[in-house]
Design an enzyme around this catalytic site. Structure first.
Site, mmCIF file in Angstrom:
data_model
loop_
_atom_site.group_PDB
_atom_site.id
_atom_site.type_symbol
_atom_site.label_atom_id
_atom_site.label_comp_id
_atom_site.label_asym_id
_atom_site.label_seq_id
_atom_site.Cartn_x
_atom_site.Cartn_y
_atom_site.Cartn_z
ATOM 1 C CB SER A 83 -0.393 -9.886 0.330
ATOM 2 O OG SER A 83 -1.280 -10.053 -0.753
ATOM 3 C CE LYS A 107 9.335 2.549 7.404
ATOM 4 N NZ LYS A 107 8.780 1.916 6.152
ATOM 5 C CD GLU A 151 12.398 -4.586 1.455
ATOM 6 O OE1 GLU A 151 11.394 -4.337 2.134
ATOM 7 O OE2 GLU A 151 12.359 -4.769 0.234
ATOM 8 C CB THR A 194 6.917 3.857 2.729
ATOM 9 O OG1 THR A 194 6.060 3.708 1.610
ATOM 10 C CG2 THR A 194 6.965 5.324 3.098
#
Lengths: 413, 413
Positions: free
Chosen positions: B413, B184, B285, B195
């Site tokens: 966040s 991943k 991304e 990560t």
């Protein structure tokens, strides 16, 4: 040249005084742009000393190689700067172009080609037609005047959204001397359109060795402590010129960098460099936030610089700032990847004075609403305390926005 | 987890065979996400060997420190991976949490805590509540089956847009053995959400020293040769497990990395790592282009790697690719800033096989229309020939798009 001025542009633009022994002229030579000036000629009096620092790139532009070769003599009579074409990666043609430009300038000013300094910014890989300067420089040399500073700063712009100038006056001995500077730069580099160029002039009577020493120590915490996107130009150039004309008014001639009479001047000189460097960071491509990264408690200043640069160059830190997110996890990541001594459990991090993490975990007094509020500021200070030693450093950068991607990606060359 | 799958996702997804001695189970422990699995338990037979490589970050996560401490014994019985919380920068709590998780897993599987390996990915700086695993791991250990590979790859996703698996079968001696892997990763790191984690399993009977040797040499040109955004996770983990069950079918036990019988296996193992690493680059991304950077003619391979990484990490090169612009000037810039030996006048650059620059200037045969056409491809190869020596290297990256900025900046966040 953008039509929208950066929201971080300084609101106070100084009146730029004349510098005795320096005359400036600008013209539209049609190198690439339409309907704007793209050539600057600075003519300096006989006896002017020169010093310079340049890009560390292993593939420097032809004008950088020209300046490096001429710097040893320490004398200058003319500076020619053009925007629109960087004369970089242009092979033999580029070298011929610098020689031709210097010949035209030398003839116009009446000096040796070795006294001519050159800088170019703009598209890379395209031959720069040196004949474009023919006629133009002759006219400019005749028409040059001491009061053209803002026009000069405009002529060297590329993706810059505002002209960058700074000035200081200071006593050398008992005589007032002046320091004027200009800079351009928006991406640390975008070879198609940008590069960092800066030129500083003074009437103080300084030897070229003294000037070089001032530049070398001055650049470390100013132009070498800013980063827009971690990319380094093939053309970065910072030149300083000292006409020495203030000697006629009684200013002492300084020939040793350790001369105590130089102290106030050195401080003022450093402030001009710092002012110009901050303006470059404020005009970072697509920037909406000026970001000051302070690292303290590192084992050494060098270590603090590496960590500060790792934070300032992190795309994830920069996008978080663009999103007004006090994302200290990404700051930890950037500290960790720097490869310098760091102990997670001693680390403290604050944003604009509000501590969000300490001793390896979220600060118990962390208040989300309070932090969110300060992240709306146009200037964000990230302070990292490592708790290991006395090493401290500071760098300036800007946020990473969609506009940066648009400026650098939304076109076909 | 994005709802839009990367346009670069592989179209051929392999059927993942069982690996004798490995059973997998996944569950939704509600660590952070709703309505999805977020825990993977792999249970391995007695005698399973283990090897690992980890992030070079100076601020590693608690699970990375746990694994490093346990690796010396070379034995494994269980792997617990969770998504949603990285258990990074969590201080003493983080350490306690890894210990508690390992205790719960050891009880569920019936082994020592030293045989339990852990990996976490997700938000940073938030305590990970180890009690969430209580009950869950016990149920999983009972229900685990050999055929859960795709589910396992899904359970460890964060900002990934597709699960990443790879498999190979190869002869060891005269016996067929299998290698299965999953990974991943989407940003090289985005501590809030991402990560790089990867786990590889085989039934081949390999000593932990052999496995470590395979990992160490295999990772160099695979997981260490990809970059999304130059940012390095606090949690990057690559673990390999060898159950050794194929020995029952006659596979020879390999205890020296230099054993000639290992050759075909080593090649297949490397291919699995390369496949997984490329999938991570394909899921960068916001990525719209897979970018392969090849540097040849460098003085050494190390020098070629540094230059290739300088190109692959340059925001200006990456935005140019996003804009389908064969901007070789920016490639020159990135070569120059790498600080490695390079001679501008010997440099050649091509995009997807079309040479655009050679010998320090634009290629005379350069055809704008032809180059523009190939830049529309979803895969872009940038090849730089330095003409200095025999050093060659290759790295994979992706373009830098507005979506990257949006993913990492458009939230609080």
């Amino acid at each position: 040249m953008s039509t929208t001025v950066s929201p971080l542009a300084p609101t106070d633009v100084p009146d730029m005084p004349a510098i005795s022994g320096v005359k400036l002229g600008t013209a539209a030579a049609g190198i690439r742009y339409k309907n704007r000036t793209d050539v600057l000629l600075a003519v300096m009096d006989k006896g002017t000393t020169v010093a310079g620092v340049f890009t560390k790139s292993k593939c420097p532009s032809a004008p950088v190689e020209w300046c490096r070769a001429k710097l040893g003599r320490g004398q200058a009579r003319a500076l020619v700067v053009n925007s629109g074409n960087a004369n970089a990666f242009t092979g033999k043609t580029g070298k011929q172009s610098t020689a031709l430009t210097a010949q035209i300038a030398a003839k116009a000013v009446g000096c040796s080609t070795s006294d001519v300094f050159l800088a170019s910014t703009g598209v890379i890989g395209e031959p720069l037609d040196g004949t474009k300067f023919d006629g133009v420089l002759g006219t400019l040399a005749e028409a040059a005047t001491p009061d053209h500073w803002m026009d000069a700063a405009k002529a060297i712009m590329t993706t810059d959204t505002f002209p960058k100038v700074a000035t200081a006056t200071v006593k050398l001995g008992k005589t007032k001397v002046t320091i004027n500077g200009m800079a351009k730069g928006a991406g640390m580099i975008a070879p198609d359109m940008a590069t960092m160029l800066s030129f500083v002039f003074t009437d103080a009577p300084l030897s070229s060795a003294v000037l070089q020493s001032l530049l070398k120590s001055g650049v470390e915490d100013t132009f070498n402590a800013i980063t827009i996107d971690s990319d380094t130009s093939t053309s970065d150039t910072l030149l300083a010129f000292a006409t020495g004309t203030a000697a006629a008014n009684g200013a002492p001639k300084i020939s040793r960098a350790s001369d105590p009479r130089l102290k106030a001047f050195a401080k003022a000189f450093h402030e001009v460099l710092a002012d110009l460097a901050e303006q470059v960071a404020r005009d970072g491509e697509g920037a909406r936030k000026l970001v000051e990264v302070i690292v303290e408690g590192a084992t050494t200043k060098t270590s603090a610089r590496k960590i500060a640069m790792s934070i300032a160059n992190s795309p994830l830190v920069k996008t978080a700032i663009a999103g007004e997110d006090a994302n200290w996890g990404r700051v930890v990541m950037a500290v960790g990847k720097a490869g310098e001594p760091a102990n997670r459990d001693k680390l403290s991090i604050s944003f604009n004075g509000i501590r969000v993490a300490r001793s390896g975990a979220r600060d118990p007094s962390y208040n989300e609403a309070e932090v969110s509020e300060v992240m709306k500021n146009p200037k964000i200070q990230i302070k990292v305390a490592l708790g290991l030693g006395k090493g401290r450093d500071r760098v300036l950068t800007c946020d990473l926005t969609k506009e940066y991607v648009a400026i650098n990606g939304d076109y076909r060359s």
